[in-house]
Design an enzyme around this catalytic site. Structure first.
Site, PDB file in Angstrom:
ATOM      1  CB  CYS A  95      -0.899  -0.008   1.235  1.00 27.21           C
ATOM      2  SG  CYS A  95      -2.019   1.395   1.310  1.00 27.21           S
ATOM      3  CG  HIS A 137      -5.666  -2.446  -1.628  1.00 25.57           C
ATOM      4  ND1 HIS A 137      -4.637  -3.080  -0.967  1.00 25.57           N
ATOM      5  CD2 HIS A 137      -5.440  -1.107  -1.466  1.00 25.57           C
ATOM      6  CE1 HIS A 137      -3.824  -2.164  -0.429  1.00 25.57           C
ATOM      7  NE2 HIS A 137      -4.285  -0.961  -0.715  1.00 25.57           N
ATOM      8  CD  GLU A 138      -6.692   1.321  -4.349  1.00 23.60           C
ATOM      9  OE1 GLU A 138      -6.786   2.169  -3.438  1.00 23.60           O
ATOM     10  OE2 GLU A 138      -5.603   0.811  -4.678  1.00 23.60           O
ATOM     11  CG  HIS A 141      -7.295   2.605   0.678  1.00 27.67           C
ATOM     12  ND1 HIS A 141      -6.575   2.911   1.807  1.00 27.67           N
ATOM     13  CD2 HIS A 141      -6.422   2.004  -0.167  1.00 27.67           C
ATOM     14  CE1 HIS A 141      -5.310   2.500   1.636  1.00 27.67           C
ATOM     15  NE2 HIS A 141      -5.196   1.936   0.456  1.00 27.67           N
TER      16      HIS A 141
HETATM   17 CO    CO Z   1      -3.546   0.995  -0.336  1.00 32.39          CO
END
Ligand code: CO
Length: 162
Positions: A95, A137-138, A141
């Site tokens: 990341c 993953h995003e 976030h």
């Molecule tokens: Co990330």
């Protein structure tokens, strides 16, 4: 060409906040999306989400079909993972907001993501493998979740960060 500052730290309150939906698809959004994209490219990331540059809005950039002829950089606004496979797979993640940290994370093998482009056009993509991984993953976030929360074990290897 603005390069935004990438914020870091697993306890950073901005990275840990739930981001707000975008309501206005205006010139400001397009400018921000362009800046975010340039920031990701300069940082050599595979993806980047708005909170990583200090903005708690539901926007991210993802490179799909990475290092293939059909590689494309997508901006996803107000994305929702609407369906996913039962099947999962384990793969390495890093990341841009957690420099030097890499590890294996279990993700759904396939996802369907609904999102809006910066012009407000609705799109639906069916993704698998690394494409599905970066979108998961995003999406984490913009919900204040970092990959280390889901990581099985830390790795020595240095791979892609997103
Ligand atoms: Co990330």
């Amino acid at each position: 060409m603005a390069k935004l500052k990438i914020i870091t730290g697993e306890h950073n309150p901005i990275l840990r906040a739930m981001s707000e939906k975008v309501k206005k698809f205006d010139a400001g959004l397009k400018k921000f999306a362009q800046d975010l994209k340039e920031t990701m490219i300069k940082a050599k990331g595979l993806g980047i989400a708005a909170p990583q540059v200090g903005k708690n809005i539901r926007v991210f950039i993802a490179i799909l079909n990475y290092k293939t002829e059909s590689q494309v950089i997508m901006t996803m606004v107000n994305p929702e993972i609407i369906t996913h496979s039962e099947e999962t797979e384990i793969g390495e993640e890093g990341c841009l907001s957690l420099p030097g940290k890499f590890g294996n994370v279990e993700r759904f093998k396939r996802v369907t993501v609904e999102f809006f482009d910066p012009d407000g056009g609705r799109q639906v993509f069916e993704l698998s493998g690394l494409n599905a991984r970066v979108v998961q993953h995003e999406t984490d976030h913009i919900n204040g979740v970092l990959f280390i929360d889901k990581m099985k074990e830390a790795e020595e290897r240095k791979g892609l960060a997103f």
